[in-house]
Design an enzyme around this catalytic site. Structure first.
Site, short mmCIF file in Angstrom:
data_model
loop_
_atom_site.label_atom_id
_atom_site.label_comp_id
_atom_site.label_asym_id
_atom_site.label_seq_id
_atom_site.Cartn_x
_atom_site.Cartn_y
_atom_site.Cartn_z
N GLU A 204 0.69 -1.24 -0.05
CA GLU A 204 0.00 -0.15 -0.10
C GLU A 204 0.82 1.49 0.01
OE1 GLU A 204 -2.95 0.15 2.98
OE2 GLU A 204 -3.93 -1.67 2.07
N GLU A 385 -5.17 -8.63 1.02
CA GLU A 385 -5.98 -8.00 2.24
C GLU A 385 -7.43 -7.98 2.16
OE1 GLU A 385 -4.24 -4.67 4.70
OE2 GLU A 385 -2.16 -5.52 4.23
C1 FCB Z 1 -4.20 -2.05 5.48
C2 FCB Z 1 -2.74 -2.24 6.22
C3 FCB Z 1 -2.69 -3.32 7.12
C4 FCB Z 1 -4.00 -3.21 8.13
C5 FCB Z 1 -5.35 -3.34 7.48
C6 FCB Z 1 -6.52 -2.92 8.46
O1 FCB Z 1 -4.23 -0.89 4.93
O2 FCB Z 1 -2.07 -2.64 5.05
O3 FCB Z 1 -1.53 -3.37 7.85
O4 FCB Z 1 -3.78 -2.01 9.06
O5 FCB Z 1 -5.24 -1.88 6.26
#
Ligand code: FCB
Length: 472
Positions: A204, A385
């Site tokens: 990210e 994620e």
């Molecule tokens: C993302 C991050 C991860 C965590 C989630 C909830 O943006 O990459 O580390 O904080 O959100």
């Protein structure tokens, strides 16, 4: 844009956002325990990779163990007022000392893949120079433990924890940081590369730019949009150089970036909202996808940069060819869509969660995945994620519903030809949620921070069944 901790979004419709001043949720997607979720009868393709994600600073603890050097997050989280509850990653889920127990939990779940990140300053305490053998050994043991349990490692090289020594030398706003990152990548990829086949360069970069360098809510706490965009370019350059460094090790395997992406929709039917949505899409998505996958910055994004913006001179000849070095895979992280008003503002149109920046809209994942295929071709995708924080201690039916709905959207995209190979829930364990400290629990496994005892939540039981039947 991901805005954490402070809520600057206007809200629309019946949805109220976020937390009260004490951190308690006001209104959420579905916080109350609901009836157990019935199987939807959808089977995933054979070999679909079911996984879970964590990151080093959020779970490891062992902040000074065995020669680890400090990262920007060690420094930042110790500054008063930086995290909601004053929490730091000093101990976190103590994964550094409990990795075997956690590995066994992963095996019981039936995980096929574990996505974790390497703490740069555990391996190189000052970010460059001499390797800390004990630090690197931890990751060797972890990878050996995964392989012994039939779990494939998916390793992120940078999940926001820039070594503090490099920050003092300018950090990502300094062009050299891209080179330092590539040198570190080379060391790690060579050392672990006989066992690890799948690598992610950056996690990210958009959040680093937006939250770390523009809003200043994350480390390194800079509040300067102009510097942020320079750092963003250097992060991308670091990605490209790391891809090249990986290839130069001669190790076999695949490498790519992990990007948080948001499908962007006009908030209303006006022509102005539509125009603003296109611009917002450049900022949210194309500004990252285009350089990495097409070796170019979007014209409209470049045109939107002021004439004297330092990012214009930061982008040097040849950089985009480096950044666009062939990626073998793309990690997709999805938490929210973006709705853009005629004036370019943002509104939320769907339920939120305890994380007030999150907006629960599973259809957005389908839109995102099919759009990537349409605009960028058939690069293998894996969801690196997706998840939500739940206030339910262990009976987290709300999380099960969210995961099921997103997997349904992913399944639909696959059935329409999207090359989605896997899914990693965020997160395996409750952990240190950055500026939110320990006030948000994102894990499918509960961690009692006083005792470090692990307890499976309902979502872990549900996920185990999903994995076992390869479907939802
Ligand atoms: C993302 C991050 C991860 C965590 C989630 C909830 O943006 O990459 O580390 O904080 O959100």
């Amino acid at each position: 844009m991901r805005r954490r901790h402070v809520l600057t979004l206007a809200t629309a419709g019946a949805v109220t956002a976020g937390c009260g001043p004490d951190g308690t949720p006001r209104q959420q997607a579905s916080s109350a325990p609901a009836a157990p979720v019935a199987p939807a009868g959808l089977t995933f393709p054979k070999g679909f990779v079911w996984g879970a994600s964590t990151s080093a600073y959020q779970v490891e603890g062992g902040a000074t163990a065995d020669g680890r050097g400090p990262s920007v997050w060690d420094v930042f989280s110790h500054e008063p007022g930086r995290t909601r509850d004053g929490g730091t990653g000093d101990v976190a889920a103590d994964h550094y000392h409990r990795s075997y127990e956690d590995l066994d939990l992963m095996r019981e779940l039936g995980l096929k893949s574990y996505r974790f990140s390497i703490s740069w300053s555990r391996v190189l305490p000052t970010g460059r120079g001499t390797v800390n053998a004990k630090g690197l050994d931890f990751y060797h043991r972890l990878v050996d433990g995964l392989l012994a349990r039939g779990i494939t490692p998916l390793v992120t090289l940078f999940h926001w924890d820039t070594p503090q020594a490099l920050q003092q030398a300018g950090g990502w706003q300094q062009r050299d940081c891209a080179k330092w990152f590539a040198d570190y990548a080379s060391t790690v990829c060579y050392s672990l590369g006989d066992k690890v086949q799948s690598w992610l360069t950056l996690n990210e970069p958009k959040t680093v730019v937006e939250v770390g360098y523009t809003a200043g809510i994350h480390a390194p706490g800079v509040r300067d949009r102009r510097i942020a965009n320079v750092a963003g370019h250097h992060l991308l350059l670091g990605h490209g150089l790391a891809v090249q460094a990986f290839r130069a090790t001669g190790r076999k395997g695949r490498i790519g970036a992990a990007l948080n992406l948001s499908p962007v929709y006009p908030a209303d039917d006006s022509e102005a909202a539509r125009r603003q949505a296109v611009l917002a899409d450049a900022e949210e998505n194309r500004r990252w996808l285009d350089p990495v996958l097409l070796s170019r910055y979007p014209d409209d994004w470049l045109a939107a940069q002021p004439a004297d913006a330092p990012v214009r001179t930061a982008i040097r000849e040849g950089d985009l060819a480096v950044i666009g070095s062939k990626s073998d895979l793309l990690g997709v992280q999805y938490y929210n869509p973006a709705h853009v008003t005629a004036k370019g503002g943002r509104v939320q149109k769907h339920p939120t969660t305890q994380a007030s920046w999150q907006e629960v809209y599973p259809q957005g994942l389908y839109d995102l995945l099919t759009r990537i295929k349409r605009d960028y071709g058939d690069i293998p995708l894996t969801i690196t994620e997706n998840g939500m924080p739940s206030v339910q201690e262990t009976d987290d039916q709300d999380r099960i519903v969210l995961l099921r709905d997103h997997l349904t959207a992913a399944h639909q995209a696959i059935s329409e030809g999207v090359r989605l190979e896997g899914y990693h829930v965020w997160s395996l364990l409750d952990n240190f949620e950055w500026a939110e400290g320990y006030t948000q629990r994102w894990g499918i496994i509960h961690v009692d921070y006083a005792t470090q005892q692990r307890r499976r939540k309902a979502s872990a039981d549900w996920y185990q069944q999903v994995i076992a039947r390869n479907g939802i």
